[in-house]
Design a protein around this motif. Structure first.
Motif, PDB file in Angstrom:
ATOM      1  N   ASP A 187       0.091   5.654  13.526  1.00  0.00           N
ATOM      2  CA  ASP A 187       1.352   6.225  13.057  1.00  0.00           C
ATOM      3  C   ASP A 187       2.494   5.880  14.009  1.00  0.00           C
ATOM      4  O   ASP A 187       3.572   5.451  13.587  1.00  0.00           O
ATOM      5  CB  ASP A 187       1.238   7.755  12.949  1.00  0.00           C
ATOM      6  CG  ASP A 187       0.377   8.207  11.778  1.00  0.00           C
ATOM      7  OD1 ASP A 187      -0.065   7.338  11.004  1.00  0.00           O
ATOM      8  OD2 ASP A 187       0.147   9.422  11.640  1.00  0.00           O
ATOM      9  N   TRP A 196       3.481   2.199  13.961  1.00  0.00           N
ATOM     10  CA  TRP A 196       4.220   1.850  12.744  1.00  0.00           C
ATOM     11  C   TRP A 196       5.674   2.325  12.830  1.00  0.00           C
ATOM     12  O   TRP A 196       6.593   1.604  12.443  1.00  0.00           O
ATOM     13  CB  TRP A 196       3.540   2.438  11.517  1.00  0.00           C
ATOM     14  CG  TRP A 196       4.274   2.153  10.244  1.00  0.00           C
ATOM     15  CD1 TRP A 196       4.876   3.052   9.411  1.00  0.00           C
ATOM     16  CD2 TRP A 196       4.493   0.865   9.643  1.00  0.00           C
ATOM     17  NE1 TRP A 196       5.461   2.417   8.347  1.00  0.00           N
ATOM     18  CE2 TRP A 196       5.236   1.072   8.470  1.00  0.00           C
ATOM     19  CE3 TRP A 196       4.133  -0.432   9.998  1.00  0.00           C
ATOM     20  CZ2 TRP A 196       5.630   0.028   7.641  1.00  0.00           C
ATOM     21  CZ3 TRP A 196       4.533  -1.470   9.175  1.00  0.00           C
ATOM     22  CH2 TRP A 196       5.262  -1.243   8.019  1.00  0.00           C
ATOM     23  N   LYS A 205      -3.025  -4.055  12.630  1.00  0.00           N
ATOM     24  CA  LYS A 205      -3.359  -2.642  12.519  1.00  0.00           C
ATOM     25  C   LYS A 205      -2.339  -1.804  13.301  1.00  0.00           C
ATOM     26  O   LYS A 205      -1.931  -2.164  14.406  1.00  0.00           O
ATOM     27  CB  LYS A 205      -4.765  -2.394  13.059  1.00  0.00           C
ATOM     28  CG  LYS A 205      -5.864  -3.027  12.205  1.00  0.00           C
ATOM     29  CD  LYS A 205      -7.250  -2.716  12.765  1.00  0.00           C
ATOM     30  CE  LYS A 205      -8.327  -3.331  11.886  1.00  0.00           C
ATOM     31  NZ  LYS A 205      -9.686  -3.061  12.414  1.00  0.00           N
ATOM     32  N   ASN A 265       0.848  -1.194   0.000  1.00  0.00           N
ATOM     33  CA  ASN A 265       0.000   0.000   0.000  1.00  0.00           C
ATOM     34  C   ASN A 265       0.881   1.241   0.000  1.00  0.00           C
ATOM     35  O   ASN A 265       2.110   1.163   0.158  1.00  0.00           O
ATOM     36  CB  ASN A 265      -0.973  -0.004   1.191  1.00  0.00           C
ATOM     37  CG  ASN A 265      -0.266   0.000   2.538  1.00  0.00           C
ATOM     38  OD1 ASN A 265       0.745   0.674   2.722  1.00  0.00           O
ATOM     39  ND2 ASN A 265      -0.801  -0.741   3.491  1.00  0.00           N
ATOM     40  N   TYR A 302      -3.566   1.989   9.938  1.00  0.00           N
ATOM     41  CA  TYR A 302      -3.091   1.273   8.760  1.00  0.00           C
ATOM     42  C   TYR A 302      -3.210  -0.230   8.991  1.00  0.00           C
ATOM     43  O   TYR A 302      -2.703  -0.751   9.986  1.00  0.00           O
ATOM     44  CB  TYR A 302      -1.632   1.629   8.467  1.00  0.00           C
ATOM     45  CG  TYR A 302      -1.389   3.104   8.335  1.00  0.00           C
ATOM     46  CD1 TYR A 302      -1.722   3.782   7.169  1.00  0.00           C
ATOM     47  CD2 TYR A 302      -0.841   3.826   9.391  1.00  0.00           C
ATOM     48  CE1 TYR A 302      -1.505   5.139   7.051  1.00  0.00           C
ATOM     49  CE2 TYR A 302      -0.623   5.184   9.283  1.00  0.00           C
ATOM     50  CZ  TYR A 302      -0.963   5.840   8.106  1.00  0.00           C
ATOM     51  OH  TYR A 302      -0.749   7.190   8.011  1.00  0.00           O
ATOM     52  N   MET A 323       1.341   3.790   2.027  1.00  0.00           N
ATOM     53  CA  MET A 323       2.078   4.117   3.234  1.00  0.00           C
ATOM     54  C   MET A 323       3.351   3.282   3.345  1.00  0.00           C
ATOM     55  O   MET A 323       4.440   3.802   3.632  1.00  0.00           O
ATOM     56  CB  MET A 323       1.183   3.897   4.456  1.00  0.00           C
ATOM     57  CG  MET A 323       1.850   4.178   5.804  1.00  0.00           C
ATOM     58  SD  MET A 323       2.802   2.789   6.482  1.00  0.00           S
ATOM     59  CE  MET A 323       1.518   1.623   6.887  1.00  0.00           C
ATOM     60  N   ASP A 370      -5.089   8.166  11.188  1.00  0.00           N
ATOM     61  CA  ASP A 370      -5.281   6.995  10.337  1.00  0.00           C
ATOM     62  C   ASP A 370      -4.831   5.724  11.043  1.00  0.00           C
ATOM     63  O   ASP A 370      -3.865   5.721  11.808  1.00  0.00           O
ATOM     64  CB  ASP A 370      -4.463   7.141   9.052  1.00  0.00           C
ATOM     65  CG  ASP A 370      -5.257   7.817   7.938  1.00  0.00           C
ATOM     66  OD1 ASP A 370      -6.424   8.137   8.184  1.00  0.00           O
ATOM     67  OD2 ASP A 370      -4.699   8.023   6.852  1.00  0.00           O
TER      68      ASP A 370
END
Length: 263
Positions: A205, A208, A202, A141, A246, A143, A244
């Motif tokens: 930010d 991740w 999941k 994706n 992800y 990101m 968000d």
């Protein structure tokens, strides 16, 4: 966000407790039961897998050369029938013919494969099982593609090569170097099963950033370069919708071998 890095072990402990239930479920679906088994977890880190196996009813010895990880693991698994040992996969100093199952998760590439197999042969009971497994995410994706673009732009020399012995292999089977299978075959281990299972995790930010900060690629960067990369990734993430979540696709790959050596 503060980009001053903590120790690798602290970062790992906070961001890598992500072993999917699909791993143990997949193994159990093949008829392998953990309850009542004595299991050795090679390269156990802070004991994430060891704890899961003990919760399945196993007695677990966790082998880990890092003193920091062992201390973390003792606290993390306290009271869960897990015992930590200092040692390396190639020379464990543990008792021979003592284990029903030996497990290596996200670790075999850091071992001398041939020497580690010889030690596994010494430690396993006849017909005992050796399980090698690895976890990874798929870059599919925007990101994740932006993340990898930034990492590649800041990498030097061989910093983006596969970790450990994987970088020397010319052919892979189920995400594992073909040479590993040759080592097991030579030492009389039968390959009984290979499987891959897809799953998703999941991330916010911040989650991740912590996850990518403990990747094998960034572990080869200097602290200054690593901090700079994480800041650049964070700045890129901020351009998307704030808050968000992800959903990142992952895959768990597993190879299972049976010990055909006799006492």
């Amino acid at each position: 966000m503060d980009y001053k890095l903590k120790t690798f072990e602290e970062e790992y402990f906070k961001s890598r407790n992500d072993i999917p239930k699909e791993l143990l479920d997949g193994i159990k679906q093949l008829g392998i039961d953990f309850k009542g088994k004595k299991i050795l977890d090679l390269g156990a880190g802070p004991g994430f897998l060891s704890k899961m196996l003990s919760e399945e009813g196993a007695t677990v010895d966790a082998l880990e050369p890092s003193e920091i990880f062992r201390k973390m693991g003792i606290d993390y698994t306290r009271g869960d029938n897990v015992k930590f040992h200092d040692g390396f996969a190639e020379n464990t100093h543990l008792r021979e013919n003592d284990y029903d199952i030996i497990f290596a998760l996200r670790a075999w590439q850091y071992f001398d494969s041939n020497e580690a197999v010889k030690e596994v042969k010494r430690l396993l009971k006849p017909n005992g099982m050796m399980i090698i497994s690895d976890l990874g995410f798929r870059v599919n994706n925007s990101m994740m593609k932006e993340t990898m673009k930034i990492i590649r732009a800041n990498a030097k020399y061989n910093q983006l090569e596969p970790a450990g012995s994987k970088k020397y292999s010319i052919q892979m089977i189920n995400s594992f170097p073909v040479e590993w299978f040759s080592d097991f075959n030579y030492h009389k281990f039968d390959l009984t099963n290979l499987f891959k299972k897809d799953y998703k995790i999941k991330f916010t930010d911040e989650e991740w950033l912590k996850r990518i900060g403990t990747s094998s690629w960034l572990s080869r960067f200097s602290d200054h370069r690593k901090e700079s990369v994480l800041k650049e990734i964070n700045d890129t993430l901020k351009k998307s919708v704030e808050g968000d979540i992800y959903e990142v696709p992952h895959v768990v790959s597993t190879a299972i071998f049976k010990n055909k050596n006799k006492n």
